[in-house]
Scaffold this motif. Structure first.
Motif, PDB file in Angstrom:
ATOM      1  N   ILE A   3      64.947  19.354   9.316  1.00  0.00           N
ATOM      2  CA  ILE A   3      65.195  18.811  10.658  1.00  0.00           C
ATOM      3  C   ILE A   3      66.692  18.654  10.892  1.00  0.00           C
ATOM      4  N   MET A   4      67.402  18.196   9.882  1.00  0.00           N
ATOM      5  CA  MET A   4      68.860  18.064  10.009  1.00  0.00           C
ATOM      6  C   MET A   4      69.483  19.413  10.349  1.00  0.00           C
ATOM      7  N   GLU A   5      69.022  20.454   9.672  1.00  0.00           N
ATOM      8  CA  GLU A   5      69.563  21.784   9.925  1.00  0.00           C
ATOM      9  C   GLU A   5      69.170  22.282  11.309  1.00  0.00           C
ATOM     10  N   GLU A   6      67.971  21.927  11.766  1.00  0.00           N
ATOM     11  CA  GLU A   6      67.533  22.342  13.098  1.00  0.00           C
ATOM     12  C   GLU A   6      68.377  21.715  14.200  1.00  0.00           C
ATOM     13  N   VAL A   7      68.865  20.495  13.972  1.00  0.00           N
ATOM     14  CA  VAL A   7      69.683  19.832  14.994  1.00  0.00           C
ATOM     15  C   VAL A   7      71.166  20.154  14.851  1.00  0.00           C
ATOM     16  N   GLY A   8      71.500  21.047  13.925  1.00  0.00           N
ATOM     17  CA  GLY A   8      72.863  21.553  13.872  1.00  0.00           C
ATOM     18  C   GLY A   8      73.675  21.201  12.643  1.00  0.00           C
ATOM     19  N   ALA A   9      73.162  20.345  11.771  1.00  0.00           N
ATOM     20  CA  ALA A   9      73.888  20.006  10.547  1.00  0.00           C
ATOM     21  C   ALA A   9      73.500  21.022   9.482  1.00  0.00           C
ATOM     22  N   GLN A  10      74.421  21.884   9.097  1.00  0.00           N
ATOM     23  CA  GLN A  10      74.131  22.956   8.146  1.00  0.00           C
ATOM     24  C   GLN A  10      74.598  22.597   6.740  1.00  0.00           C
ATOM     25  N   GLY A  11      73.875  23.038   5.732  1.00  0.00           N
ATOM     26  CA  GLY A  11      74.287  22.948   4.331  1.00  0.00           C
ATOM     27  C   GLY A  11      74.758  21.590   3.883  1.00  0.00           C
ATOM     28  N   ASP A  12      76.042  21.536   3.514  1.00  0.00           N
ATOM     29  CA  ASP A  12      76.636  20.297   3.008  1.00  0.00           C
ATOM     30  C   ASP A  12      76.598  19.178   4.048  1.00  0.00           C
ATOM     31  N   ASP A  13      76.771  19.544   5.314  1.00  0.00           N
ATOM     32  CA  ASP A  13      76.719  18.534   6.377  1.00  0.00           C
ATOM     33  C   ASP A  13      75.331  17.889   6.451  1.00  0.00           C
ATOM     34  N   ALA A  14      74.290  18.695   6.320  1.00  0.00           N
ATOM     35  CA  ALA A  14      72.920  18.175   6.345  1.00  0.00           C
ATOM     36  C   ALA A  14      72.684  17.262   5.150  1.00  0.00           C
ATOM     37  N   GLN A  15      73.171  17.667   3.981  1.00  0.00           N
ATOM     38  CA  GLN A  15      73.021  16.843   2.778  1.00  0.00           C
ATOM     39  C   GLN A  15      73.762  15.515   2.926  1.00  0.00           C
ATOM     40  N   GLU A  16      74.968  15.572   3.450  1.00  0.00           N
ATOM     41  CA  GLU A  16      75.753  14.358   3.648  1.00  0.00           C
ATOM     42  C   GLU A  16      75.071  13.429   4.657  1.00  0.00           C
ATOM     43  N   MET A  17      74.531  14.010   5.720  1.00  0.00           N
ATOM     44  CA  MET A  17      73.829  13.215   6.733  1.00  0.00           C
ATOM     45  C   MET A  17      72.610  12.535   6.121  1.00  0.00           C
ATOM     46  N   MET A  18      71.890  13.246   5.282  1.00  0.00           N
ATOM     47  CA  MET A  18      70.727  12.661   4.610  1.00  0.00           C
ATOM     48  C   MET A  18      71.144  11.483   3.736  1.00  0.00           C
ATOM     49  N   CYS A  19      72.222  11.638   2.999  1.00  0.00           N
ATOM     50  CA  CYS A  19      72.697  10.546   2.138  1.00  0.00           C
ATOM     51  C   CYS A  19      73.078   9.323   2.954  1.00  0.00           C
ATOM     52  N   ILE A  20      73.694   9.547   4.092  1.00  0.00           N
ATOM     53  CA  ILE A  20      74.105   8.438   4.954  1.00  0.00           C
ATOM     54  C   ILE A  20      72.892   7.715   5.537  1.00  0.00           C
ATOM     55  N   LEU A  21      71.917   8.479   6.002  1.00  0.00           N
ATOM     56  CA  LEU A  21      70.764   7.886   6.677  1.00  0.00           C
ATOM     57  C   LEU A  21      69.700   7.356   5.736  1.00  0.00           C
ATOM     58  N   ASP A  22      69.628   7.883   4.536  1.00  0.00           N
ATOM     59  CA  ASP A  22      68.603   7.483   3.574  1.00  0.00           C
ATOM     60  C   ASP A  22      69.019   6.176   2.899  1.00  0.00           C
ATOM     61  N   SER A  23      68.792   5.056   3.578  1.00  0.00           N
ATOM     62  CA  SER A  23      69.308   3.766   3.114  1.00  0.00           C
ATOM     63  C   SER A  23      68.679   3.288   1.812  1.00  0.00           C
ATOM     64  N   ASN A  24      67.449   3.694   1.503  1.00  0.00           N
ATOM     65  CA  ASN A  24      66.829   3.258   0.251  1.00  0.00           C
ATOM     66  C   ASN A  24      66.935   4.318  -0.853  1.00  0.00           C
ATOM     67  N   SER A  25      67.654   5.399  -0.578  1.00  0.00           N
ATOM     68  CA  SER A  25      67.948   6.459  -1.554  1.00  0.00           C
ATOM     69  C   SER A  25      66.710   7.043  -2.227  1.00  0.00           C
ATOM     70  N   ASP A  26      65.639   7.224  -1.447  1.00  0.00           N
ATOM     71  CA  ASP A  26      64.424   7.808  -2.029  1.00  0.00           C
ATOM     72  C   ASP A  26      64.327   9.310  -1.782  1.00  0.00           C
ATOM     73  N   GLY A  27      65.353   9.881  -1.140  1.00  0.00           N
ATOM     74  CA  GLY A  27      65.371  11.317  -0.917  1.00  0.00           C
ATOM     75  C   GLY A  27      64.680  11.771   0.347  1.00  0.00           C
ATOM     76  N   SER A  28      64.123  10.829   1.101  1.00  0.00           N
ATOM     77  CA  SER A  28      63.497  11.191   2.381  1.00  0.00           C
ATOM     78  C   SER A  28      63.958  10.209   3.451  1.00  0.00           C
ATOM     79  N   LEU A  29      63.721  10.580   4.673  1.00  0.00           N
ATOM     80  CA  LEU A  29      64.146   9.761   5.808  1.00  0.00           C
ATOM     81  C   LEU A  29      62.913   9.193   6.486  1.00  0.00           C
ATOM     82  N   SER A  30      62.730   7.894   6.384  1.00  0.00           N
ATOM     83  CA  SER A  30      61.564   7.246   6.992  1.00  0.00           C
ATOM     84  C   SER A  30      61.803   7.026   8.481  1.00  0.00           C
TER      85      SER A  30
END
Length: 85
Positions: A3-30
């Motif tokens: 989904i991150m990649e679909e909205v325009g965050a590619q590769g490293d940017d998508a990974q970085e966005m996931m790390c920022i948003l994943d507040s409980n660090s479980d690897g997914s975005l609730s």
């Protein structure tokens, strides 16, 4: 990540966005984490709008003070004080 990649965050940017948003660090975005992110974005947008409103208001007040001579009087007083030091 998809989904991150679909909205325009590619590769490293998508990974970085996931790390920022994943507040409980479980690897997914609730849905709660995404909701928090949306609220933060809304807050930032509101701050930008408020900033523009206050800037306009301040400029109007400064123009009124300038036209009454208050700014020039204060500037002269400040210059005189600095000259004495």
């Amino acid at each position: 990540m998809e989904i991150m990649e679909e909205v325009g965050a590619q590769g490293d940017d998508a990974q970085e966005m996931m790390c920022i948003l994943d507040s409980n660090s479980d690897g997914s975005l609730s849905s709660d984490e995404f909701d928090l992110f949306q609220k933060q974005v809304e807050l930032m947008r509101n701050l930008e709008d408020r900033d523009a409103q206050y800037k306009t208001l301040l400029n109007k007040k400064l123009e009124m003070a300038d036209s009454s001579g208050l700014i020039q009087a204060f500037t002269k007083e400040l210059r005189d004080r600095l000259a004495m030091n």
